[in-house]
Scaffold this active site. Structure first.
Site, PDB file in Angstrom:
ATOM      1  N   TYR A   1      -2.136   0.045  10.252  1.00 40.25           N
ATOM      2  CA  TYR A   1      -2.272  -0.561   8.918  1.00 40.25           C
ATOM      3  C   TYR A   1      -0.993  -0.349   8.107  1.00 40.25           C
ATOM      4  O   TYR A   1      -0.435  -1.302   7.539  1.00 40.25           O
ATOM      5  CB  TYR A   1      -3.475   0.047   8.195  1.00 40.25           C
ATOM      6  CG  TYR A   1      -3.573  -0.361   6.737  1.00 40.25           C
ATOM      7  CD1 TYR A   1      -3.835  -1.680   6.378  1.00 40.25           C
ATOM      8  CD2 TYR A   1      -3.398   0.580   5.715  1.00 40.25           C
ATOM      9  CE1 TYR A   1      -3.920  -2.054   5.042  1.00 40.25           C
ATOM     10  CE2 TYR A   1      -3.483   0.218   4.381  1.00 40.25           C
ATOM     11  CZ  TYR A   1      -3.735  -1.104   4.042  1.00 40.25           C
ATOM     12  OH  TYR A   1      -3.811  -1.468   2.713  1.00 40.25           O
TER      13      TYR A   1
ATOM     14  N   SER B   1       0.819  -1.218   0.000  1.00 39.85           N
ATOM     15  CA  SER B   1       0.000   0.000   0.000  1.00 39.85           C
ATOM     16  C   SER B   1       0.848   1.262   0.000  1.00 39.85           C
ATOM     17  O   SER B   1       1.931   1.299   0.617  1.00 39.85           O
ATOM     18  CB  SER B   1      -0.869  -0.021   1.259  1.00 39.85           C
ATOM     19  OG  SER B   1      -1.368   1.254   1.544  1.00 39.85           O
TER      20      SER B   1
HETATM   21  N1  LIG Z   1      -8.461  -0.782  -2.089  1.00 42.34           N
HETATM   22  C1  LIG Z   1      -7.402   0.012  -1.985  1.00 42.34           C
HETATM   23  O1  LIG Z   1      -7.466   1.216  -2.278  1.00 42.34           O
HETATM   24  C2  LIG Z   1      -6.072  -0.549  -1.527  1.00 42.34           C
HETATM   25  C3  LIG Z   1      -4.965   0.332  -1.467  1.00 42.34           C
HETATM   26  C4  LIG Z   1      -3.747  -0.166  -1.035  1.00 42.34           C
HETATM   27  C5  LIG Z   1      -3.609  -1.502  -0.709  1.00 42.34           C
HETATM   28  N2  LIG Z   1      -4.688  -2.328  -0.761  1.00 42.34           N
HETATM   29  C6  LIG Z   1      -4.503  -3.743  -0.395  1.00 42.34           C
HETATM   30  O2  LIG Z   1      -5.045  -4.564  -1.428  1.00 42.34           O
HETATM   31  C7  LIG Z   1      -5.594  -5.749  -0.863  1.00 42.34           C
HETATM   32  C8  LIG Z   1      -7.044  -5.907  -1.300  1.00 42.34           C
HETATM   33  O3  LIG Z   1      -7.788  -4.785  -0.840  1.00 42.34           O
HETATM   34  P1  LIG Z   1      -9.343  -4.623  -1.106  1.00 42.34           P
HETATM   35  O4  LIG Z   1      -9.646  -3.181  -1.166  1.00 42.34           O
HETATM   36  O5  LIG Z   1      -9.756  -5.533  -2.186  1.00 42.34           O
HETATM   37  O6  LIG Z   1      -9.924  -5.157   0.291  1.00 42.34           O
HETATM   38  P2  LIG Z   1     -11.110  -6.163   0.618  1.00 42.34           P
HETATM   39  O7  LIG Z   1     -11.345  -6.046   2.085  1.00 42.34           O
HETATM   40  O8  LIG Z   1     -12.259  -5.937  -0.307  1.00 42.34           O
HETATM   41  O9  LIG Z   1     -10.462  -7.575   0.283  1.00 42.34           O
HETATM   42  C9  LIG Z   1      -9.670  -8.285   1.203  1.00 42.34           C
HETATM   43  C10 LIG Z   1     -10.220  -9.713   1.295  1.00 42.34           C
HETATM   44  O10 LIG Z   1      -9.398 -10.437   2.197  1.00 42.34           O
HETATM   45  C11 LIG Z   1     -10.224 -11.269   2.984  1.00 42.34           C
HETATM   46  N3  LIG Z   1      -9.538 -11.528   4.267  1.00 42.34           N
HETATM   47  C12 LIG Z   1      -9.282 -10.649   5.254  1.00 42.34           C
HETATM   48  N4  LIG Z   1      -8.657 -11.246   6.263  1.00 42.34           N
HETATM   49  C13 LIG Z   1      -8.495 -12.550   5.894  1.00 42.34           C
HETATM   50  C14 LIG Z   1      -7.918 -13.679   6.531  1.00 42.34           C
HETATM   51  N5  LIG Z   1      -7.389 -13.598   7.762  1.00 42.34           N
HETATM   52  N6  LIG Z   1      -7.905 -14.861   5.878  1.00 42.34           N
HETATM   53  C15 LIG Z   1      -8.459 -14.962   4.619  1.00 42.34           C
HETATM   54  N7  LIG Z   1      -9.031 -13.919   3.983  1.00 42.34           N
HETATM   55  C16 LIG Z   1      -9.048 -12.728   4.617  1.00 42.34           C
HETATM   56  C17 LIG Z   1     -11.509 -10.481   3.193  1.00 42.34           C
HETATM   57  O11 LIG Z   1     -12.622 -11.313   3.498  1.00 42.34           O
HETATM   58  C18 LIG Z   1     -11.647  -9.780   1.845  1.00 42.34           C
HETATM   59  O12 LIG Z   1     -12.500 -10.496   0.973  1.00 42.34           O
HETATM   60  C19 LIG Z   1      -5.396  -5.635   0.644  1.00 42.34           C
HETATM   61  O13 LIG Z   1      -4.208  -6.296   0.986  1.00 42.34           O
HETATM   62  C20 LIG Z   1      -5.250  -4.147   0.859  1.00 42.34           C
HETATM   63  O14 LIG Z   1      -4.515  -3.863   2.037  1.00 42.34           O
HETATM   64  C21 LIG Z   1      -5.917  -1.880  -1.167  1.00 42.34           C
END
Ligand SMILES: NC(=O)c1ccc[n+]([C@@H]2O[C@H](COP(=O)([O-])OP(=O)(O)OC[C@H]3O[C@@H](n4cnc5c(N)ncnc54)[C@H](O)[C@@H]3O)[C@@H](O)[C@H]2O)c1
Length: 323
Positions: A154, A129
């Protein structure tokens, strides 16, 4: 050639779009997700609804911190790549439950590394991130910048997980690509994130909370561009350890983002200005030269086009899914 990819967090916003793309190109996908209730799991089930009917898709409902669940997932391998997107996401909620963020994002990542290190042909693509960069003011964020002053649990958990990836690369020769995503948005965006939250409230005629004076800037990046970047990270010629920014490299002022939402919802927002929130950074701005060079990455969706796509998707959602 058909590849086999393990996607963690495959029911989430970014994960489900990645699975769409992989299945569409004929790849085989093993997915692991615990479908937790960080936001309404009905939305996650909707995200994967079409995947479940595909013969190249297998879902394991399990927790990445659980060694048995992770071993079960790896038993379906070998994999060409593991794309690790499962995480407790979000800056503000991490302040309320820092221990959980550390546990899932660091220990959960280590569980996967423990298994992937035993598979020399597999590459590890980690969803990191932009938050690792901490508080910055004007210049572009470069992958070589210091990331030792995270402003939230985070951010600290993501920087620590990157280091765990580096240790696995160094110790076991694991090829690693850590992608630093910059504010990703688009259809299926997490309901806790600003564009989704604002759309929902503006559409309902409710006021929106604006933290600070509205001049903060974010490098909003459309989901299709991010998926292009992840796709290339899976397939480019990589043997080492690489950290790569995936952003749009065009920071947008918060109030301009809100105006764009107003334009496509054809409604005026009622703004409720509040003090800046702990953990928030004033500015994000990706330098994407490394992504261009290594991945051929070329983000092509403007904020105007992306918000339009999001608003169309949101307005066409059935009521039960308007979380
Ligand atoms: N959306 C953004 O703007 C953004 C920006 C920077 C980084 N990220 C990173 O990208 C990744 C995806 O983000 P997103 O926005 O799709 O989030 P999201 O919450 O929609 O997806 C994350 C998924 O991981 C699953 N999850 C969480 N904990 C878990 C566990 N212990 N075991 C198994 N599954 C688990 C959740 O159920 C969820 O479906 C994450 O790692 C997030 O930190 C996202």
């Amino acid at each position: 050639m058909r590849r086999h990819i393990l996607v963690t967090g495959a029911a989430g916003f970014i994960g489900s779009h990645l699975v769409d793309r992989l299945l569409a190109t004929g790849d085989k996908v093993t997915a692991i997700d615990n479908l937790n209730s960080f936001y309404d799991p009905t939305l996650k089930r909707e995200n994967i609804h079409a995947h479940l009917a595909n013969k190249n898709y297998k879902l394991l409902e399990g927790d990445i911190r659980d060694p048995i669940a992770v071993a079960q997932a790896f038993a379906f391998g070998p994999f060409d790549a593991v794309v690790h997107l499962a995480a407790m996401a979000g800056v503000r909620p991490s302040l309320e439950n820092p221990g959980l963020y550390m546990d899932v994002n660091i220990n959960g990542t280590q569980r996967l590394l423990d298994c992937v290190c035993k598979e020399p042909e597999t590459r590890f693509v980690f969803g990191s991130s932009s938050s690792v960069y901490g508080k910055r003011s004007t210049e572009e964020f470069l992958e070589t910048d210091r990331v030792d002053q995270p402003l939230s649990p985070y951010a600290a958990s993501k920087a620590s997980a990157e280091m765990a990836c580096y240790a696995a690369h160094h110790s076991y020769n694991l090829p690693v690509v850590a992608l630093r995503f910059f504010t990703v948005y688009g259809p299926r965006q997490r309901p806790d994130l600003a564009i989704h939250k604002f759309c929902k409230r503006i559409a309902a005629g409710e006021p929106i909370d604006v933290y600070g004076d509205g001049s903060s800037k974010r490098d909003y990046t459309f989901i299709n561009d991010i998926i292009d970047g992840i796709e290339s990270a899976i397939s480019y010629d990589c043997s080492g350890f690489n950290i790569i920014n995936l952003g749009r490299s065009e920071p947008v002022i918060l109030l301009d983002m809100i105006k764009t939402i107003e334009k496509y919802l054809k409604k005026t927002a009622k703004l409720n200005f509040k003090d800046p929130q702990l953990g928030d950074v004033p500015f994000t701005f990706a330098n994407i030269e490394k992504a261009r060079k290594l991945l051929g990455y070329k983000p092509s969706t403007s904020l105007d086009q992306g918000i339009r796509a999001f608003a169309e998707w949101y307005l066409n959602q059935p009521l039960r899914l308007k979380a």
